[in-house]
Motif scaffolding. Structure first.
Motif, PDB file in Angstrom:
ATOM      1  N   VAL A  77       0.851  -1.194   0.000  1.00  0.00           N
ATOM      2  CA  VAL A  77       0.000   0.000   0.000  1.00  0.00           C
ATOM      3  C   VAL A  77       0.879   1.234   0.000  1.00  0.00           C
ATOM      4  O   VAL A  77       1.902   1.271   0.674  1.00  0.00           O
ATOM      5  CB  VAL A  77      -0.919   0.053   1.241  1.00  0.00           C
ATOM      6  CG1 VAL A  77      -2.042  -0.941   1.114  1.00  0.00           C
ATOM      7  CG2 VAL A  77      -0.145  -0.188   2.520  1.00  0.00           C
ATOM      8  N   ASN A  78       0.483   2.224  -0.748  1.00  0.00           N
ATOM      9  CA  ASN A  78       1.220   3.475  -0.776  1.00  0.00           C
ATOM     10  C   ASN A  78       0.289   4.630  -0.984  1.00  0.00           C
ATOM     11  O   ASN A  78      -0.582   4.581  -1.837  1.00  0.00           O
ATOM     12  CB  ASN A  78       2.245   3.479  -1.904  1.00  0.00           C
ATOM     13  CG  ASN A  78       3.618   3.136  -1.385  1.00  0.00           C
ATOM     14  OD1 ASN A  78       4.208   3.917  -0.646  1.00  0.00           O
ATOM     15  ND2 ASN A  78       4.100   1.958  -1.738  1.00  0.00           N
ATOM     16  N   SER A  79       0.484   5.655  -0.174  1.00  0.00           N
ATOM     17  CA  SER A  79      -0.271   6.870  -0.398  1.00  0.00           C
ATOM     18  C   SER A  79       0.687   8.021  -0.213  1.00  0.00           C
ATOM     19  O   SER A  79       1.416   8.080   0.771  1.00  0.00           O
ATOM     20  CB  SER A  79      -1.417   6.988   0.604  1.00  0.00           C
ATOM     21  OG  SER A  79      -2.065   8.229   0.416  1.00  0.00           O
ATOM     22  N   THR A  80       0.712   8.898  -1.154  1.00  0.00           N
ATOM     23  CA  THR A  80       1.594  10.056  -1.023  1.00  0.00           C
ATOM     24  C   THR A  80       1.047  11.173  -1.895  1.00  0.00           C
ATOM     25  O   THR A  80       0.019  11.018  -2.563  1.00  0.00           O
ATOM     26  CB  THR A  80       3.041   9.687  -1.415  1.00  0.00           C
ATOM     27  OG1 THR A  80       3.910  10.761  -1.048  1.00  0.00           O
ATOM     28  CG2 THR A  80       3.167   9.423  -2.898  1.00  0.00           C
TER      29      THR A  80
ATOM     30  N   VAL B 144      -2.487   7.350  -4.741  1.00  0.00           N
ATOM     31  CA  VAL B 144      -2.475   6.150  -3.910  1.00  0.00           C
ATOM     32  C   VAL B 144      -2.446   4.922  -4.813  1.00  0.00           C
ATOM     33  O   VAL B 144      -2.947   4.944  -5.932  1.00  0.00           O
ATOM     34  CB  VAL B 144      -3.688   6.043  -2.943  1.00  0.00           C
ATOM     35  CG1 VAL B 144      -3.834   7.278  -2.101  1.00  0.00           C
ATOM     36  CG2 VAL B 144      -4.966   5.742  -3.691  1.00  0.00           C
ATOM     37  N   SER B 145      -1.826   3.892  -4.299  1.00  0.00           N
ATOM     38  CA  SER B 145      -1.773   2.657  -5.065  1.00  0.00           C
ATOM     39  C   SER B 145      -1.757   1.505  -4.087  1.00  0.00           C
ATOM     40  O   SER B 145      -1.363   1.654  -2.934  1.00  0.00           O
ATOM     41  CB  SER B 145      -0.523   2.621  -5.940  1.00  0.00           C
ATOM     42  OG  SER B 145       0.628   2.645  -5.119  1.00  0.00           O
TER      43      SER B 145
END
Lengths: 423, 144, 501
Positions: free
Chosen positions: A320-323, A331-332
């Motif tokens: 998970v990535n949010s930036t 987000v991905s």
């Protein structure tokens, strides 16, 4: 010699997750924390924000200044653990020896430094610790333009910080797109556009072949033959788990420290979590090193609960990535980067670009940019492997709890807890 | 019944002026709960103040904390840098973003200083009820 | 639309834009789609012509920005042609149809409750403080025997079935179909809490309401909807509906569009078919026929339940009532011309029937004269607005009263009279799930309980003032009443003396 019920090596998110978990069940067992960094626990992802001048020293702290005291942790900061005797349950620092009953290794990763001519010049940095950011920040007055090698998350966030600090930045990425682990081609383009809007160049399919200068960096040559003037080069091509402590020990390693579903290593009583661990990824049904913060906390937490005598398994699938890049959210999650071999639904409008990857009627990954509200509901579809049925057509409009099948919705709403760890 | 007065109440409570007209006219307050509608079914969703809050586990700055006494999951906007990891982590979609130059995450804080949260007070149909302990902190019922 | 210009709007929607915050609550709450939001100018607008004056938006507006008032634009004033006459004639000229209305007769006929005054004790007889001394509002409905036999302090006579109610206020017939399930559930719950009765009307009994069987009156009406042995035996009282005060002499018609889902199941008719209640009960053309039905129902319920017969208050009501009692009715329910309805031709609602005050007095008088008053209880209904109306009705001879409109008001009704449209912004007279869910049965139950409790307190106060400690002691005691501003003829029919006498 002090004996700790719990010894923890490392002082970042996984360590904190473990401490908070241990103390939720065991208020008295002694905890010793050993960190080679001299700082109170700080937020690693904030170091680029610190560099940009957005975040003050005090706000760098991941937990309040009295955290160790309140949690009954004896913290050895700036005390590098030199070795661990796993059979005797002892660890050695320059200051002496300590014994432990349970151990957590959460030492994270270290930047991979490529061998480049001129890589030892002043002005060449890596970006992994608060001290890295401090050094870079103090070097900034000498910098008009910088080159960032690596278009991953660290590279791009560092580039963003440098831009915000007034530096002209060029990003160089060897792969054909930035964030190639997280994003597909189109969403990567969305990110590139944010940089281009700031006048930042992103060069893909190329790398730095040589860094030139006298004592300090003056320019860098690229593999395409071009040369650009710059006073700073940031090497951000990735991190690798710090395995020094477990090399040639009974602790099984692969790419990282191999842990089971309980976050326990091959040595009973010894756990690992965070970027150093190679933990189970439920989505892929295999172990992998997945250096993302929420998973590090969750892994540390599971380790902590098990160290304190509980029975928890780590069941988090999906990266998970949010930036944000210059305020633009990206987000991905999950298999967001794959280009083919799955059904892909995508949409692009004033709310941003979004992309959903579907396999066997289940969502396995997604990317959302711009409007990201309620992305968590989508992530839950991935993690809980909820069959999409009719939901597929609603993905682009934005899914609400109300769109979920009644049974699932009720379970969620009546449950009142949201951690995915299995009890 | 999808009147969304809970959202109005929440916006006012979490505005600078705390005055229904002034707050709406001068600010762009954001509601920390959301009424979802699908056909005649509607309900309000807001933070469940989870026992194991995924938002807090994911928060990169330490801005989200869970009060051990009250169980309330709080978000310190001063610390928040707006990375939206919490939004990605929350399976209830209960965290939102504020408007303005420096947007931060915003979520239900159970209205500190109030006996009854503003949304519950604003609900004319008792669809929102404050429940304690074992049950989720603020229970959602399919509006009667 | 050419003729639309003949019609003036009835209501004016005024919005204070200084207060409006564009929250769109009004838009979401108006089932008539009066309010709308225009994104381009970021403003709320109102389509005044659609407004029915139900006040839902004004009540819900969080800033008090809305005022709904009678439209000041009026046709030229005329002593004979009122605004309403004009409006109805214009509407009918457009449609060629019957003008429908909900609620009860709203015309300016005299309200005789307001011309009756209660007595109070002074000097020669003591008043009673209901807070210090017991005050009995409990009463029993059903036929009473001519005499009873008591042996060794124990009653040995077999009594006809009696139904105990804790206060002489019952909820009148409001059918599921005419009102939402939520509304009927609230009536049932409130009745159970209050120890009184509610009435299913002619819409059948929803299976979820069988649990309130101890507080249910079931109706057997001309359409026989939802009637089967379970239904009859679920009741405390079975009521044969002959007529209704709002529309004496005519039947009912629930259009097929409303006969959907649970309504069709509960009424026991196929979904989508019109639910037609014929004007007469087709098996009742005489008192003898009525008797057959009464006894059929008694047989079906094993003589365990009183059978009530409900009629609209009409001209020769007293003679009809004695026939009903002689036919075997245990309860006579009289519905005055102010009684409400979900839908009736307005011309009937406003012009047919007589006031309950006269019907009640006439029936009570006649039954006494014939010596059969004990054989039936009398429930009076039709326009009771407060506890004074109730106590006056008891003094005129009623055992208990039915309240319908008052109960609806407790649940939120503002008497906009649009029940017949199926659009009710208060969630009461609608089957539209979007609207019906606005009525939270829990809240509506509380409000109903509050209203009846409040009235009961007031009745106790008034009884105490009269020096009477039991509602049954007041029943038919018209000496406690005096008439004001009434003719000798009116006083005579009411059996009440003039004030000062």
């Amino acid at each position: 010699m002090k004996t700790f019920t719990y010894a923890i090596i490392g002082n970042s998110v996984a360590a904190i997750g473990a401490i908070e978990a241990i103390r939720s069940v065991d208020r008295t067992g002694s905890i010793g924390l050993f960190s080679d960094e001299p700082h109170h626990v700080y937020s690693r992802p904030l170091i680029t924000h610190y560099l940009a001048g957005e975040v003050s020293e005090e706000k760098m702290l991941y937990r309040p200044p009295d955290f160790y005291e309140r949690y009954g942790v004896q913290a050895f900061l700036g005390a590098q653990v030199e070795s661990v005797e796993f059979e005797n349950r002892r660890l050695q620092t320059a200051g002496g020896e300590s014994a432990f009953e349970k151990l957590l290794i959460s030492v994270g990763g270290r930047p991979i430094v490529p061998k480049i001519a001129g890589g030892d010049l002043r002005g060449v940095f890596t970006m992994n610790t608060w001290d890295d950011a401090r050094e870079m920040k103090s070097y900034l007055p000498a910098v008009r333009s910088a080159m960032v090698l690596g278009g991953g998350l660290t590279g791009l966030k560092t580039a963003e910080a440098l831009v915000e600090a007034g530096v002209r930045v060029t990003v160089v990425e060897l792969a054909e797109r930035v964030l190639s682990m997280l994003l597909d081609r189109r969403s990567a383009e969305v990110v590139v556009k944010q940089f281009e809007n700031q006048g930042t160049r992103i060069l893909t399919g190329t790398t730095i072949s040589e860094i030139r200068g006298g004592e300090c960096v003056e320019s860098a040559s690229l593999s395409d033959g071009s040369t650009a003037e710059c006073q700073m080069v940031v090497l951000a091509i990735g991190v690798t788990p710090r395995l020094d402590l477990v090399q040639d020990t009974p602790v099984r390693t692969n790419r990282g420290i191999f842990v089971d579903r309980r976050m326990e290593t091959s040595v009973p009583g010894v756990f690992a979590a965070g970027d150093v661990a190679e933990a189970y990824d439920a989505l892929l049904d295999q172990n992998r090193v997945l250096p993302v913060l929420p998973n590090a906390y969750a892994g540390g937490r599971v380790a902590g609960l098990n160290m304190a005598g509980g029975e928890r398994t780590y069941d988090l699938g999906a990266s998970v990535n949010s930036t944000t890049f210059f305020g633009y959210p990206v987000v991905s999650a999950g298999s967001s980067a794959i280009e083919e071999g799955a059904e892909i639904i995508e949409g692009d409008d004033e709310n941003g670009y979004r992309r959903f990857i579907i396999q066997d009627d289940r969502l396995t990954g997604f990317v959302m940019t711009g409007e990201v509200n309620r992305a968590g509901i989508v992530l839950d579809l991935v993690r809980e492997r909820i069959p999409l049925n009719g939901l597929k057509d609603r993905l682009l409009d934005g899914i609400g709890l109300i769109d979920l099948p009644e049974e699932i919705r009720h379970k969620k709403l009546r449950g009142g807890t949201c951690c995915h760890e299995k009890h | 019944m999808a009147c969304r007065l809970c959202e109005v109440g929440c916006k006012v409570e979490h505005s600078e002026h705390k005055h229904v007209i002034k707050s709406f006219k001068r600010e762009k307050p954001v509601a920390r709960l959301l009424v979802e509608e699908s056909g005649p079914l509607s309900f309000a969703t807001q933070c469940r103040h989870c026992d194991e809050p995924a938002c807090m586990f994911g928060c990169i700055t330490g801005a989200i904390t869970k009060d051990p006494e009250t169980g309330i999951v709080n978000l310190n906007a001063e610390k928040c840098i707006g990375c939206w990891t919490c939004i990605l982590m929350c399976p209830y979609g209960s965290i939102t973003r504020t408007n303005g130059a420096r947007p931060t995450a915003a979520k239900c804080d159970m209205c500190p200083g109030r006996e009854v949260p503003a949304c519950v007070e604003a609900c004319p149909n008792r669809a929102l009820v404050l429940m304690e302990d074992e049950e989720p902190a603020v229970a959602l019922e399919d509006a009667a | 639309m050419a003729l639309a210009c003949f019609k003036l709007p009835e209501f004016l929607v005024e919005r204070d834009y200084d207060k409006c915050i564009n929250c769109r609550v009004c838009e979401r709450q108006c089932g008539w789609e009066v309010h709308s939001y225009d994104e381009e100018v970021d403003k709320m607008f109102a389509d005044t012509e659609k407004c029915v004056g139900c006040q839902r938006c004004a009540v819900m507006c969080p800033t008090g920005a809305l005022v709904i008032s009678p439209h000041p634009g009026r046709y030229r004033e005329h002593g004979n042609w009122t605004q309403e006459h004009l409006r109805d004639a214009i509407r009918q000229s457009e449609t060629g149809g019957v003008v429908l209305a909900g609620s009860g007769n709203d015309k300016d006929y005299p309200v005789y409750w307001d011309k009756l005054l209660l007595n109070a004790s002074q000097v020669t007889n003591p008043s009673i403080d209901p807070l210090r001394e017991p005050m009995e509002l409990r009463t029993y409905l059903g036929a009473k025997p001519e005499s009873i036999e008591v042996r060794d302090g124990k009653l040995v006579s077999q009594l006809p079935p009696q139904v105990q109610v804790e206060t002489p206020i019952l909820f009148s017939a409001l059918s599921y179909g005419a009102i939402s399930f939520q509304a009927q559930e609230a009536l049932a719950r409130a009745a159970a809490e209050l120890g009184i009765l509610y009435n299913t009307g002619e819409g059948g009994l929803h299976h979820d309401l069988y649990r309130y069987r101890g507080n249910t009156i079931v109706q057997v009406a001309s359409g026989r909807f939802g009637v089967d042995p379970d239904y009859l035996n679920a009741a405390r009282i079975v009521e044969i509906k002959i007529g209704q005060g709002a529309k004496p002499g005519i039947g009912g018609h629930l259009p097929g569009e409303k006969v959907v889902g649970e309504v069709s199941v509960t009424r026991m008719i196929p979904a989508g078919t019109d639910a037609i209640s014929p004007a007469p009960q087709h098996d009742i053309y005489s008192i003898e026929d009525l008797s057959m039905l009464i006894y059929a129902l008694k047989e079906a319920t094993n003589y365990q339940k009183p059978v009530s017969v409900k009629i609209a208050a009409v001209h020769n009501v007293a003679a009809i009532a004695t026939g009903m009692v002689r036919a075997g009715a245990d309860i006579i329910a009289l519905d005055g011309f102010r009684g409400g309805t979900g839908a009736a031709p307005k011309i009937i609602r406003d012009n047919v029937g007589i006031p309950i005050e006269f019907a009640l007095a006439a029936v009570d008088t006649r039954l006494r004269q014939e010596g059969i008053r004990n054989r039936a209880s009398i429930i009076a209904g039709g326009g009771f607005r407060n506890s004074a109306d109730v106590i006056k009705a008891i003094a005129l001879g009623a055992d208990a009263v039915y309240i319908g409109t008052a109960a609806l008001v407790a649940m939120g009704c503002t008497l906009c009279q649009k029940c017949y449209t199926g659009i009710c912004n208060w969630g009461i007279t609608t089957q539209n799930p979007y609207l019906a869910k606005r009525l939270n049965p829990e809240i509506a139950t509380e409000r109903l309980v509050n209203l009846v409790t409040g009235w009961s307190h007031e009745i106790k106060e008034m009884l105490g003032g009269l020096g009477v400690n039991s509602i049954e002691s007041l029943r038919g005691n018209r000496l406690h009443l005096r008439g004001i501003g009434l003719t000798h003829g009116e006083l005579e029919t009411l059996g009440v003396r003039m004030v000062g006498q």
